[in-house]
Design a protein around this motif. Structure first.
Motif, PDB file in Angstrom:
ATOM      1  N   UNK A  77      11.492   1.495  -1.911  1.00  0.00           N
ATOM      2  CA  UNK A  77      12.105   2.810  -1.688  1.00  0.00           C
ATOM      3  C   UNK A  77      12.249   3.065  -0.186  1.00  0.00           C
ATOM      4  N   UNK A  78      11.201   2.711   0.548  1.00  0.00           N
ATOM      5  CA  UNK A  78      11.226   2.889   1.995  1.00  0.00           C
ATOM      6  C   UNK A  78      12.384   2.088   2.606  1.00  0.00           C
ATOM      7  N   UNK A  79      12.567   0.884   2.128  1.00  0.00           N
ATOM      8  CA  UNK A  79      13.668   0.054   2.632  1.00  0.00           C
ATOM      9  C   UNK A  79      15.017   0.667   2.286  1.00  0.00           C
ATOM     10  N   UNK A  80      15.121   1.210   1.072  1.00  0.00           N
ATOM     11  CA  UNK A  80      16.393   1.815   0.674  1.00  0.00           C
ATOM     12  C   UNK A  80      16.676   3.046   1.543  1.00  0.00           C
ATOM     13  N   UNK A  81      15.622   3.796   1.844  1.00  0.00           N
ATOM     14  CA  UNK A  81      15.780   4.941   2.740  1.00  0.00           C
ATOM     15  C   UNK A  81      16.289   4.492   4.107  1.00  0.00           C
ATOM     16  N   UNK A  82      15.724   3.396   4.588  1.00  0.00           N
ATOM     17  CA  UNK A  82      16.182   2.850   5.870  1.00  0.00           C
ATOM     18  C   UNK A  82      17.640   2.402   5.772  1.00  0.00           C
ATOM     19  N   UNK A  83      17.991   1.793   4.651  1.00  0.00           N
ATOM     20  CA  UNK A  83      19.369   1.341   4.468  1.00  0.00           C
ATOM     21  C   UNK A  83      20.324   2.529   4.549  1.00  0.00           C
ATOM     22  N   UNK A  84      19.916   3.679   3.991  1.00  0.00           N
ATOM     23  CA  UNK A  84      20.762   4.875   4.045  1.00  0.00           C
ATOM     24  C   UNK A  84      20.975   5.319   5.492  1.00  0.00           C
ATOM     25  N   UNK A  85      19.931   5.134   6.319  1.00  0.00           N
ATOM     26  CA  UNK A  85      20.061   5.498   7.735  1.00  0.00           C
ATOM     27  C   UNK A  85      20.964   4.513   8.473  1.00  0.00           C
ATOM     28  N   UNK A  86      21.146   3.326   7.890  1.00  0.00           N
ATOM     29  CA  UNK A  86      21.909   2.275   8.581  1.00  0.00           C
ATOM     30  C   UNK A  86      23.280   2.054   7.966  1.00  0.00           C
ATOM     31  N   UNK A  87      23.772   3.045   7.197  1.00  0.00           N
ATOM     32  CA  UNK A  87      25.065   2.870   6.539  1.00  0.00           C
ATOM     33  C   UNK A  87      26.199   2.712   7.542  1.00  0.00           C
ATOM     34  N   UNK A  88      25.990   3.252   8.718  1.00  0.00           N
ATOM     35  CA  UNK A  88      27.019   3.158   9.755  1.00  0.00           C
ATOM     36  C   UNK A  88      26.330   2.859  11.067  1.00  0.00           C
ATOM     37  N   UNK A  89      27.083   2.343  12.045  1.00  0.00           N
ATOM     38  CA  UNK A  89      26.466   2.167  13.363  1.00  0.00           C
ATOM     39  C   UNK A  89      26.073   3.543  13.888  1.00  0.00           C
ATOM     40  N   UNK A  90      24.830   3.684  14.321  1.00  0.00           N
ATOM     41  CA  UNK A  90      24.367   4.996  14.763  1.00  0.00           C
ATOM     42  C   UNK A  90      24.032   4.948  16.243  1.00  0.00           C
ATOM     43  N   UNK A  91      24.135   6.095  16.887  1.00  0.00           N
ATOM     44  CA  UNK A  91      23.719   6.192  18.285  1.00  0.00           C
ATOM     45  C   UNK A  91      22.244   6.545  18.381  1.00  0.00           C
ATOM     46  N   UNK A  92      21.760   7.199  17.343  1.00  0.00           N
ATOM     47  CA  UNK A  92      20.352   7.607  17.332  1.00  0.00           C
ATOM     48  C   UNK A  92      19.803   7.416  15.927  1.00  0.00           C
ATOM     49  N   UNK A  93      18.615   6.836  15.879  1.00  0.00           N
ATOM     50  CA  UNK A  93      17.916   6.732  14.592  1.00  0.00           C
ATOM     51  C   UNK A  93      16.642   7.547  14.685  1.00  0.00           C
ATOM     52  N   UNK A  94      16.441   8.449  13.752  1.00  0.00           N
ATOM     53  CA  UNK A  94      15.213   9.240  13.695  1.00  0.00           C
ATOM     54  C   UNK A  94      14.429   8.734  12.498  1.00  0.00           C
ATOM     55  N   UNK A  95      13.322   8.088  12.761  1.00  0.00           N
ATOM     56  CA  UNK A  95      12.569   7.477  11.676  1.00  0.00           C
ATOM     57  C   UNK A  95      11.177   8.105  11.614  1.00  0.00           C
ATOM     58  N   UNK A  96      10.934   8.819  10.532  1.00  0.00           N
ATOM     59  CA  UNK A  96       9.660   9.500  10.348  1.00  0.00           C
ATOM     60  C   UNK A  96       8.762   8.577   9.528  1.00  0.00           C
ATOM     61  N   UNK A  97       7.723   8.059  10.153  1.00  0.00           N
ATOM     62  CA  UNK A  97       6.767   7.170   9.476  1.00  0.00           C
ATOM     63  C   UNK A  97       7.472   6.051   8.710  1.00  0.00           C
TER      64      UNK A  97
END
Lengths: 336, 290
Positions: A157-177
């Motif tokens: 689930x954690x990996x899938x959450x990360x994948x959602x954050x990486x759906x597009x090239x981002x300028x900023x990633x905010x990763x909580x724990x």
């Protein structure tokens, strides 16, 4: 609704902080504020560790940054634009994992990502399928993409959450724990991924209550305690603030402690076959290893001359944990 | 977009498309109607005409005529009347209950699962998400009504046969016109639910628990139904949303008697506006902490 303006002086200036807060405060009811007057500044291109025990206000801060909750006072700017006012322009350029992943259990992993991507107004539906596949590949979930998310383990689930954050090239990633619930191998992979993303120029804002995690991946860090920011800077600067300790491994602990004390070491801790102490320094902020003129080599010679059998001898670098304890004067426990 | 920024930004970052809401709506509808819960609700609704049809068949087989609602005695002459009977039977309870589940869960369910925060940082936009959810709920109203009507039409045709339709006012019209009127009735029934849909959505913005929102919505619907039957409350009853619900029968008169239908739709529009605005005011200012 105003059309999105991407020109003008509102755009991020080169070198301007990616996240900037001024007096950011969130209070619930009459108790002490959850976040109290936060002045945070995250430089572009950094891997910024946001450190603090559970309950110190990290997640509340992140929720305010992402426009999910309204600050009681103060303000925040993300990528140079005010939040939550500019949410529609800013958030497509920001990937986020907030307080763990949240998924639709009755959808497959892939369908979850398709839905989150459909919610993004600027995401191109023509490239959606390809981007979802790439994101799944990137977090190592390609094989499980067709499984219902409720069958996923916490790590998946954690990996899938990360994948959602990486759906597009981002300028900023905010990763909580981001490594919560992952096994050591998964943690290593995520840290590798974070470094890889940062190497591509993405600024990563990483919150954690794991000191060594921050120490391993971050270039910069800020320390929270009970809703207040108590320090921020580069990891090297922060660690330099705390003195290093000298550690001697020896069977003759009593003699060793006596000799070390004679040479001006303070805060001696005698353990089983091990003595540690703080080297005397002329003042705070001086790199501890130098020891304020006292050469560790002389100390070693003095120990041997006194008949102490030394098995190992060296200085321990100050860790962020030492910094934290030095800054707060307390253990790294859940704030009550 | 300035040239400098075009270079800076990734190639697939574009200005928001005016019609992008449709992408999210399509996804929302796909998700709702593929969900097992929705399919179970629709299956239960489809079962109601079957039960009503069999009951009428068995009862008339006994030869006894015990009165009952206006349509029931007509069902045996023409299966088409099973459509009206079934809609009259499901509108007071089953349809609003099914709708309460879908509308109540709309926001609260997402909040409870935590998926709401990810939709909002995507960023879906609060107003747009609410509009998508409301539209999705309205589509469910329509589909649910059509499912009842279609099931009733099939069951009615099988058990009683179809033929020329004798309207409530005594005029006889051809079957084709009867079918058109049935479709219009289904449309009015679906529109009768837009007030409840808005109410459910508002309740849904109040809590972070889907179950609580569903229960509360269904509870409010049942309370209103009860209030609508108490003679002491005669003065306020015209303002209760279920009050004119059964006015759809007026579509089966010749000429159509529009007054109560118009009152019904007006009342639903007022409910939709009031609770829609309340839902918007609540949802756009609320702290999302779930």
């Amino acid at each position: 609704m105003a059309p999105p303006s991407s020109d003008g002086e509102d755009g991020a200036r080169p070198g301007a902080p990616v996240i900037e807060t001024h007096g950011l405060t969130k209070a619930y009811g009459s108790g002490p504020p959850a976040v109290d007057g936060l002045d945070l500044s995250v430089p572009p291109g950094s891997i910024f560790g946001f450190l603090g025990p559970n309950g110190s206000g990290k997640t509340t801060t992140i929720r305010m940054l992402m426009g999910l909750i309204e600050p009681t006072a103060g303000g925040a700017r993300l990528l140079g634009e005010p939040m939550p006012g500019a949410a529609r322009r800013v958030l497509p350029r920001v990937g986020a994992l907030i307080e763990g992943p949240a998924l639709y259990g009755f959808l497959t992993g892939r369908a979850n990502l398709l839905r989150y991507d459909a919610a993004d107004p600027t995401a191109d539906p023509r490239t959606r399928a390809a981007r979802v596949t790439a994101a799944l590949d990137r977090v190592g979930l390609a094989a499980a993409a067709g499984k219902k998310a409720r069958a996923y383990s916490l790590g998946m689930k954690q990996r899938l959450g990360l994948a959602a954050a990486l759906l597009r090239p981002r300028e900023l990633l905010v990763l909580d724990e981001p490594t919560n619930g992952l096994d050591p191998q998964g943690m290593r992979e995520i840290r590798g991924l974070v470094r890889e993303l940062a190497a591509d120029g993405t600024t990563v804002f990483l919150s954690s209550h794991l000191l060594d995690e921050i120490e391993q991946v971050c270039t910069h860090a800020a320390v929270m305690s009970r809703g207040r920011l108590i320090a921020q800077g580069t990891v090297a600067e922060l660690a330099a603030g705390a003195r290093g300790r000298l550690a001697v491994t020896t069977p003759d602990t009593a003699d060793a402690a006596r000799v070390l004390k004679e040479h001006g070491l303070t805060d001696l801790v005698v353990g089983e076959e091990r003595v540690t102490g703080e080297l005397p320094g002329p003042g705070a902020g001086v790199p501890a290893v130098v020891g304020g003129g006292l050469d560790p080599a002389d100390l070693n010679a003095a120990l041997v001359a006194a008949g102490v059998r030394v098995r190992a001898f060296g200085t321990e670098r100050a860790s962020l944990e030492d910094v934290f304890v030095a800054l707060t004067g307390e253990g790294f426990d859940v704030a009550g | 977009m300035s040239r400098a920024e075009t270079v800076e930004q990734a190639p697939d970052v574009r200005a928001p498309r005016p019609l992008w809401t449709l992408g999210l709506l399509r996804n929302e509808l796909g998700m709702t109607f593929r969900r097992r819960r929705t399919l179970v609700l629709l299956a239960v609704l489809a079962l109601v005409p079957v039960l009503v049809g069999i009951a009428v068949r068995v009862q008339t087989g006994d030869g006894g005529d015990r009165g009952g609602p206006a349509f029931i005695s007509l069902v045996t002459n023409n299966g088409l009347f099973l459509v009206f009977t079934s809609l009259a039977a499901t509108l007071p309870v089953f349809l609003p209950m099914a709708l309460g589940v879908v509308a109540g869960d709309a926001i609260a369910g997402e909040a409870g699962a935590g998926t709401l925060r990810y939709l909002l940082v995507a960023p879906a936009g609060r107003t747009r998400l609410l509009l998508v959810k409301y539209t999705g709920t309205l589509v469910f109203c329509l589909v649910a009504t059509l499912v009842v009507a279609a099931s009733a039409l099939v069951v009615g045709a099988l058990l009683f046969g179809l033929g020329e339709v004798t309207l409530l006012s005594g005029t006889t019209v051809p079957l084709a016109e009867g079918l058109l009127r049935a479709l219009a009735v289904a449309g009015v029934v679906a529109l009768s639910l837009i007030g409840v849909a808005a109410l459910g959505l508002f309740v849904s913005t109040l809590t972070g628990s889907g179950i609580a929102a569903m229960a509360m919505t269904v509870g409010v619907v049942i309370t209103f139904q009860i209030l609508n039957t108490l003679p002491q409350l005669h003065a306020v009853q015209p303002y209760l949303f279920p009050h004119y619900w059964l006015s759809f029968a007026d579509l089966l008169r010749d000429p159509v008697y529009w007054d109560d239908i118009r009152r019904n739709l007006g009342l639903q529009a007022v409910y939709a506006l009031v609770f829609g605005t309340a839902a918007w005011a609540r949802f756009t200012t609320r702290d999302i902490t779930a």
